[in-house]
Structures are given as C-alpha cells and as structure tokens.
Write an enzyme that holds these catalytic residues in place. Structure first.
Site, PDB file in Angstrom:
ATOM      1  N   ASN A   9      44.983  28.176  48.958  1.00 37.22           N
ATOM      2  CA  ASN A   9      44.240  27.228  48.127  1.00 37.22           C
ATOM      3  C   ASN A   9      45.262  26.221  47.594  1.00 37.22           C
ATOM      4  OD1 ASN A   9      42.767  25.839  46.251  1.00 37.22           O
ATOM      5  ND2 ASN A   9      42.396  27.589  44.891  1.00 37.22           N
ATOM      6  N   LYS A  11      44.669  23.659  45.907  1.00 35.96           N
ATOM      7  CA  LYS A  11      44.222  23.074  44.632  1.00 35.96           C
ATOM      8  C   LYS A  11      44.393  21.552  44.682  1.00 35.96           C
ATOM      9  CE  LYS A  11      45.217  27.441  42.438  1.00 35.96           C
ATOM     10  NZ  LYS A  11      45.552  28.189  41.234  1.00 35.96           N
ATOM     11  N   HIS A  96      35.901  29.179  41.519  1.00 33.41           N
ATOM     12  CA  HIS A  96      37.283  29.419  41.095  1.00 33.41           C
ATOM     13  C   HIS A  96      37.356  29.329  39.569  1.00 33.41           C
ATOM     14  CE1 HIS A  96      41.592  29.000  40.600  1.00 33.41           C
ATOM     15  NE2 HIS A  96      41.718  29.499  41.815  1.00 33.41           N
ATOM     16  N   GLU A  98      39.360  27.967  37.693  1.00 32.64           N
ATOM     17  CA  GLU A  98      39.671  26.619  37.183  1.00 32.64           C
ATOM     18  C   GLU A  98      38.397  25.776  37.120  1.00 32.64           C
ATOM     19  OE1 GLU A  98      42.802  25.988  39.994  1.00 32.64           O
ATOM     20  OE2 GLU A  98      44.003  27.490  38.948  1.00 32.64           O
ATOM     21  N   GLU A 168      40.431  37.351  41.400  1.00 35.95           N
ATOM     22  CA  GLU A 168      41.569  36.611  40.859  1.00 35.95           C
ATOM     23  C   GLU A 168      41.614  36.783  39.348  1.00 35.95           C
ATOM     24  OE1 GLU A 168      42.712  33.249  43.868  1.00 35.95           O
ATOM     25  OE2 GLU A 168      41.479  32.431  42.281  1.00 35.95           O
ATOM     26  N   GLY A 174      49.046  31.531  38.761  1.00 37.44           N
ATOM     27  CA  GLY A 174      50.083  30.555  38.451  1.00 37.44           C
ATOM     28  C   GLY A 174      51.046  31.009  37.369  1.00 37.44           C
ATOM     29  N   SER A 214      49.307  34.816  41.919  1.00 39.18           N
ATOM     30  CA  SER A 214      50.753  34.950  42.117  1.00 39.18           C
ATOM     31  C   SER A 214      51.135  35.834  43.307  1.00 39.18           C
ATOM     32  CB  SER A 214      51.441  35.451  40.838  1.00 39.18           C
ATOM     33  OG  SER A 214      51.224  34.531  39.784  1.00 39.18           O
TER      34      SER A 214
HETATM   35  P1  13P Z   1      48.686  31.258  42.477  1.00 42.67           P
HETATM   36  O1  13P Z   1      48.945  31.966  43.776  1.00 42.67           O
HETATM   37  O2  13P Z   1      49.451  29.983  42.335  1.00 42.67           O
HETATM   38  O3  13P Z   1      48.812  32.185  41.305  1.00 42.67           O
HETATM   39  O4  13P Z   1      47.133  30.804  42.513  1.00 42.67           O
HETATM   40  C1  13P Z   1      46.175  31.725  42.835  1.00 42.67           C
HETATM   41  C2  13P Z   1      44.882  31.027  42.973  1.00 42.67           C
HETATM   42  O5  13P Z   1      44.308  30.561  41.995  1.00 42.67           O
HETATM   43  C3  13P Z   1      44.318  30.901  44.333  1.00 42.67           C
HETATM   44  O6  13P Z   1      43.008  30.457  44.293  1.00 42.67           O
END
Ligand code: 13P
Length: 256
Positions: A9, A11, A96, A98, A168, A174, A214
């Site tokens: 992803n 983002k 997601h 976010e 997640e 992150g 992560s």
């Molecule tokens: P990270 O791998 O950067 O923690 O992000 C995970 C994520 O949100 C994938 O959708």
C-alpha cells in the site's frame, strides 16, 4: 489451500514518475523468476496506469486504495469500479484506518463499497483493526468484530475466494511497532471464527487474512509463518523495491 498475498500500500506516496521507477525496479528484480504466491501493488490513482504498464509482462497485480459505490455521475473526486476494471486492476483496499480516521468512513459505507466491488469483480481488501487505547482496554476483539460483521452481514459467502481481510492494528501502522506473532495469530484466528459464524467454516477457510502494521524483512518470517496469517499489507517497506522483494522471497520460502 490459500495462496499468500504480499501486498504493498503506497498510500499517498510515489507520483507517476517515482511510481514508474519503483515498479520497473520490482519487475526487473523478479524478471524470469517464479513466485508461487500473489504480489500486489496499490499506488495512488494517478500512478496506477504507469504501474499497470510497468507490470504488463510480470506476475505483479495492481490495486487501488479506494473506490466509490456508484458507476458514474456527478460525484466530484470519486472513481468507480468500472474505471479500475478498465485499467485491469484486480484489487481495492477498503476501510483503511487512515480513511476511517481522516475521512470519517463508517462501517456501513465501507460495507457498501465492499459489496459493490465484489459484484463488479474487483477483490476488496477490507482493513480492520483497533486503536491503541482500545487494545489497552482489551477491547480489540469487540472493535474488530463490529467492523467485520457489518460487512459480512451484507455480503454473500459465495464471494469468499475473492474477499480479503487485512488485520491492521492502528498502533502498529507506521510506528515501527508490530503486533507480536502471537497477537497476530490470535486475532487472525478470531477473524476466521467470525467468518465461520457468519458464513460457514468452508467459506472461512477460503478467505485470506493479511497482517499489516510495520511489516518488514526483519519480522516478515515470524508473522507470515503463523497458521492464519495469509500475507501482508505493507506500507513503508513497500516503497523500496529491495525490501518489498525481500518480503516476497520470505513468503516464497515459507511456502504454505
Ligand atoms: P506500515 O507498513 O508503514 O506500518 O503501514 C501499514 C499499512 O497501513 C498498510 O496498509
């Protein structure tokens, strides 16, 4: 037998120029090599056509990070499943954390998008997961159950092969902090049991459940080795061709 899905992803990273370079690098690393699982990259919309082109002669699949519930019309800023299909996208990430947090997406709205995607043959990756305060209050299962059941109630189990869930935990996204393999396995088994309750145990065995938060080469093996972990949804580590490829290689070695 569930194939592992190693998904990136990106983002809101990698515009067309950078995305093309990155996708070309990934395709080059795997050129002429076998990958017995599935590899997927979900770039921003504007970069999708370039990434699709870079992956034209490879096994890499592409997906979007969101989609709307209507086919077309006066919905400024949105895009439809038919547009994704025209680009030959296979997957879409939905719900997601976010999007839930910054764009106030509700379980109900996300469920509508999941239904729409499945009926138009785009495979949804439904993200679920608890926040840190919810984990601290030992409410993680309650939170995930509500997020997941809203969707399961609106979708028919005939879609089990095409339906993907990504667990997640928000506190692991992150942050460099990952769920322990035991925490991941416990939640993944719980998610599978919820699918078995809502749909059937046959259907539950077909649904792939990815871990996200992560994931990187250093922790991928222990996470991907867990019985109910069927792949990863990878943010930061998917923005480097070598680290993403390394996670793919780990998946290949694990087999399953
Ligand atoms: P990270 O791998 O950067 O923690 O992000 C995970 C994520 O949100 C994938 O959708």
């Amino acid at each position: 037998m569930r194939k592992l899905l190693v998904a990136g992803n990106w983002k809101m990273n990698a515009g067309p120029t950078e995305a093309k370079v990155l996708a070309d690098e990934m395709a080059e690393i795997w050129k002429g090599k076998q990958f017995s699982h599935e590899a997927l990259i979900c770039p921003p919309y504007v970069s999708l056509p370039f990434v699709v082109k870079s992956f034209r002669d490879s096994f890499f699949k592409t997906g979007a990070q969101n989609v709307y519930t209507e086919d077309n019309g006066a919905y400024t800023g949105e895009i439809s499943t038919s547009m994704l299909k025209e680009l030959t996208c296979d997957y879409v990430i939905l719900g997601h954390s976010e999007r839930r947090e910054y764009f106030q997406e509700t379980d109900e709205f996300i469920a509508q998008k999941v239904s729409k995607s499945l009926s138009d043959s785009i495979r949804p990756i439904l993200c679920v997961g608890e926040k840190l305060d919810e984990r601290k209050a030992d409410k993680q299962k309650e939170v995930v159950e509500k997020q997941l059941n809203t969707v399961l109630n609106q979708v028919d189990e005939k879609h089990a092969d095409d339906f993907v869930v990504a667990y997640e935990p928000v506190w692991a996204i992150g942050t460099g902090e990952t769920a322990s393999p035991e925490q991941a396995q416990e939640m993944h088994a719980f998610i599978r049991s919820l699918i078995a309750d809502s749909w059937s145990s046959d259907a539950a065995e077909k649904v792939r459940i990815l871990y996200g938060g992560s994931m990187k080469p250093a922790n991928a093996e222990e996470l991907l080795s867990q019985k109910d972990v069927d792949g990863g949804l990878i943010g930061g580590a998917s923005l480097k061709a070598d680290s993403f490829s390394e996670i793919m290689s780990i998946a290949e070695q694990i087999g399953k």
